[in-house]
Design an enzyme around this catalytic site. Structure first.
Site, PDB file in Angstrom:
ATOM      1  N   MET A  95       6.710   1.247   2.033  1.00 59.59           N
ATOM      2  CA  MET A  95       7.179   0.043   2.718  1.00 59.59           C
ATOM      3  C   MET A  95       7.232  -1.153   1.799  1.00 59.59           C
ATOM      4  O   MET A  95       7.991  -2.090   2.025  1.00 59.59           O
ATOM      5  CB  MET A  95       6.195  -0.245   3.838  1.00 59.59           C
ATOM      6  CG  MET A  95       6.812  -0.528   5.149  1.00 59.59           C
ATOM      7  SD  MET A  95       5.490  -0.493   6.371  1.00 59.59           S
ATOM      8  CE  MET A  95       5.029  -2.181   6.432  1.00 59.59           C
ATOM      9  N   ASP A 237      -0.666   6.582  12.921  1.00 62.44           N
ATOM     10  CA  ASP A 237      -0.725   6.987  11.521  1.00 62.44           C
ATOM     11  C   ASP A 237      -2.139   6.873  10.974  1.00 62.44           C
ATOM     12  O   ASP A 237      -2.365   6.289   9.927  1.00 62.44           O
ATOM     13  CB  ASP A 237       0.257   6.165  10.691  1.00 62.44           C
ATOM     14  CG  ASP A 237       0.525   6.811   9.340  1.00 62.44           C
ATOM     15  OD1 ASP A 237       0.369   8.042   9.241  1.00 62.44           O
ATOM     16  OD2 ASP A 237       0.867   6.091   8.393  1.00 62.44           O
TER      17      ASP A 237
END
Lengths: 575, 204
Positions: A95, A237
């Site tokens: 990310m 996650d």
């Protein structure tokens, strides 16, 4: 292929393929997933090329995402970013980059995550990103890493979090926390991939955490997760890399809430995408049933973390992506006690209860999990019970599907033979004994091959030998019967179909060949053994053999198709 | 058995001093290193260069230094090879361009691995922390390099120029000294061939 003179133009048919391919390459180069999808939909023949092209991409010096991040953001240490002064880069992920930074106006140290511009479609989903981030920023708990601020500086989105000085649990497990490189104190949580394929196989040298300490840590983590759930946030996650350990070894959960927004944004470019980290996601997450993902999915991930702390390895470890897919969804992990015999049975039960395939079989809430772990720590009776015989049997069966299938078939056939023997008027004792002992041998041989195939270095060999064993024993049994085997021949196509369950094209062909040989041997043997019997017309066996070959072809083709799709999906997420 | 476990197995045995495994390991990685070397050098020098010295040097250093390799996984191993290659590539390019012209056109030269081998323990493909695509690429890389090395020379060149270096077809045509349509046709055939090779390997 005939040699074409060099100056030749493209053939009209090739022209079209060329244009499409060229468009695809451009789309991949510019990272336009949408364009890629559109092209693939209009030219299905491109599907075959996608994997090849994207793999080539990974070689490109400009195409390596890791390298790109390095160049774009690596050199920013020491520079000003809005109200922050970037001190040191402490991590990097899919990310963006994480810096240790000083917030100048408040003079405090924070962890600052810079989202890479244009990455994962954040740009077009800014509102949701902000609303989720705001929701996450309201949460305060001693065991979660708080989000302090979100914003953007010149179009670069970022968020600021509490800075945690220690490393992550993942680093702790790898024994890295003292290396001074405990860099990725916050690792990127979001992994977008199209299928739950590449479960990570943990290297065997990984460290374990002492059982009581693991339980204590998981209590704290589970309480934090329960707090998130109470506020309507499913983490999705959870994994060791998302659990930070501060200087006092207190675990803190990080990177919650934002995973989904970014994942959702990416999902729009290709269907069937899954957000999460393969080795840690729940089966319902791994099979892409997004509506089925709930707080129960986080409990599964907690179970994986516990398993990994206790045994030093991730529970679903295999190299082949297809096997991995099957494994997450269907196969139960080895019981931890088998790997670590000293482990307490209670703790094992708690761990396995988290790893139940059906969400409703797991703990009802993270708080319940924490309570049960505390019971274990006080050495009281835990609530996770071993389950009834049937439950345990199913679990065992899920771990050894190939063996269970054979034993079931052999057992059923044995039962029927036994029944026929008992109720028959004038049973042939010799035949009965031979058939029964051959069935017994089959069961024993299957057990042997099963245990051989558990060793990774013999896995493939065991499958081939197993196939030989199956075909041989079947043929031997059929040879014993004085009557024409007739309907019993169904066993041959059955063997071929079962071989397909391993998803190996070659194994299917191998089994088909074995069956054809076995059938031929059967015919020859019968002719010698029972010369007086009436022969069926010659074309019947030929038709049967052709039928076997066709079955083999059909199964092999199915397997091939699944493999192609697998490759496509495996690659699809890798922009 | 998959390539990955074979590689991992070889790696383990090689690190434990198994001479035969070490030979096999380097054998498996040779095509990969050659391809990477060629890509690095050619994209910097923008010309066709014989990079075999660089490959030789890199493999030699890796071979001698395998005791210093502290990683565990296949990914770490390949990252390690890559680092050594990068380091050597910088020297190679510098030498190639002559010491007088030390400045290479582009601003960011290849970085050297300054932190020693401890850096390799921190490979981005560390388990569980990174996108699985990266993880999956280890065996893919070797497989891909093997497949590419099986292609005819001009097939290799057209694919590397167009797909890896991302030149336009006009540029590719110029570099290969052929007409544009000819290069396009060559590319189409090369891709077809590579795709088939990879598919055959995938099913193996």
């Amino acid at each position: 292929m005939p040699e074409v003179p060099e100056e030749n133009q493209l053939e009209p048919a090739d022209e079209q393929l060329f244009e499409a391919l060229d468009g695809l390459v451009e789309a991949i180069h510019s990272g336009s997933g949408v364009e890629e999808t559109v092209l693939l939909e209009s030219y299905p023949e491109l599907l075959e090329f996608v994997e090849c092209l994207e793999r080539l991409e990974s070689l490109s010096p400009n195409g390596d995402p890791a390298a790109a991040t390095e160049e774009n953001s690596g050199g920013r240490t020491g520079t000003q970013f809005g109200r922050y002064e970037l001190c040191e880069r402490i991590g990097r992920g899919a990310m963006g980059v994480v810096y240790k930074a000083r917030q100048v106006d408040l003079d405090r140290v924070v962890a600052l995550k810079l989202i890479e511009p244009g990455r994962d479609g954040i740009d077009s989903n800014v509102d949701r990103f902000y609303s989720e981030a705001r929701a996450a920023a309201r949460l305060r708990h001693p065991n979660i890493v708080g989000i302090l601020e979100v914003g953007d500086v010149d179009g670069q989105h970022y968020f600021a979090m509490d800075y945690v000085a220690g490393g992550s649990l993942a680093e702790h497990l790898l024994g890295l926390e003292d290396s001074g490189l405990s860099g990725s104190n916050i690792d990127d949580s979001v992994i977008v991939l199209t299928a739950p394929m590449g479960l990570w196989r943990r290297s065997a040298g990984q460290r374990r955490v002492e059982a009581d300490r693991a339980a204590e840590w998981l209590v704290e983590i589970a309480r934090a997760v329960d707090y998130l759930h109470a506020h309507g946030i499913v983490h999705r996650d959870l994994k060791p890399a998302n659990v930070l350990l501060d200087e006092g070894q207190r675990p803190l959960v990080t990177d919650f809430g934002l995973a989904r927004v970014i994942g959702d944004a990416a999902t729009r470019t290709a269907t069937g995408m899954i957000v999460g980290t393969p080795g840690y996601m729940a089966p319902e997450q791994a099979s892409g049933e997004n509506e089925a993902i709930s707080s129960q999915s986080d409990i599964f991930s907690l179970g994986v973390i516990l398993y990994e702390m206790l045994t030093g390895r991730a529970p679903f470890r295999v190299a082949n992506p297809l096997d991995t897919l099957v494994r997450v969804i269907e196969v139960d992990p080895e019981p931890p006690k088998k790997l670590e015999p000293w482990l307490s049975r209670e703790l094992e039960r708690i761990c396995l209860k988290c790893l139940e395939k059906r969400p409703r079989d797991r703990y009802a809430s993270a708080a319940e999990l924490a309570d049960d772990l505390e019971r274990y720590l006080r050495r009281e009776n835990v609530q996770a019970h071993p389950g009834g015989f049937w439950h345990r049997f199913r679990r065992w069966g899920r771990r050894q599907p190939a063996l269970v299938a054979r034993l079931a078939a052999v057992g059923l056939v044995g039962g029927i033979v036994e029944l026929a023997y008992l109720i028959g008027d004038d049973p042939d004792v010799g035949l009965y004994l031979t058939v029964m002992s051959l069935l017994g041998v089959w069961a024993v041989v299957s057990g042997g091959f099963q245990s051989l195939s558990q060793r990774p270095q013999f896995e493939s060999l065991a499958r081939y030998c197993w196939s030989v064993g199956d075909a041989t024993l079947l043929t031997m049994i059929l040879c014993q019967i004085p009557e024409s085997p007739g309907p019993l021949l169904i066993a041959y196509p059955l063997l071929i179909v079962t071989a397909g369950l391993f998803f190996r094209v070659r194994l299917v062909w191998f089994m088909t060949l074995l069956c054809l040989l076995g059938y031929a041997a059967l015919i020859v043997a019968r002719r010698f053994q029972y010369p007086g019997l009436a022969e069926p017309p010659w074309q019947f066996p030929v038709i049967f053999a052709v039928g076997l070959a066709v079955v083999g072809f059909a199964v092999a083709y199915q397997v091939y198709r699944v493999r192609v799709l697998n490759r496509y999906f495996r690659r699809g997420g890798g922009e | 058995m998959s390539d990955e476990s074979v590689l991992g197995d070889l790696l383990n045995r090689a690190r434990n001093g198994d001479q035969a495994a070490r030979e096999l390991l380097f054998d498996r990685c040779r095509n990969y290193v050659s391809l990477l070397a060629r890509i690095q050098v050619e994209s910097w020098l923008q010309a066709k260069v014989d990079a075999s010295d660089l490959v030789q040097q890199t493999l030699l250093e890796a071979y001698r230094g395998i005791g210093d390799f502290r990683g565990e996984t296949e990914g770490e191993w390949l990252a390690w090879l890559k680092q050594i290659l990068k380091h050597n590539a910088t020297d190679f390019i510098r030498r190639y361009k002559g010491t007088a012209k030390r400045q290479i056109q582009r601003e960011t030269p290849l970085e050297t691995p300054g932190h020693g081998s401890s850096l390799f323990r921190y490979d981005p493909s560390d388990p569980g922390d990174t996108p699985s695509q990266l993880v999956l690429q280890h065996e893919d890389h070797i497989e891909l390099a093997d497949a590419v090395s099986q292609l005819a020379d001009d097939y290799q060149e057209v694919i590397l120029l167009r797909n890896v270096q991302r030149l336009s077809f006009s540029e590719v045509a110029e570099r290969m000294d052929r007409s544009r349509p000819a290069v396009q046709m060559l590319w189409l055939r090369a891709l077809n061939k590579l795709k088939d090779l990879l598919q055959d390997r995938g099913d193996a």
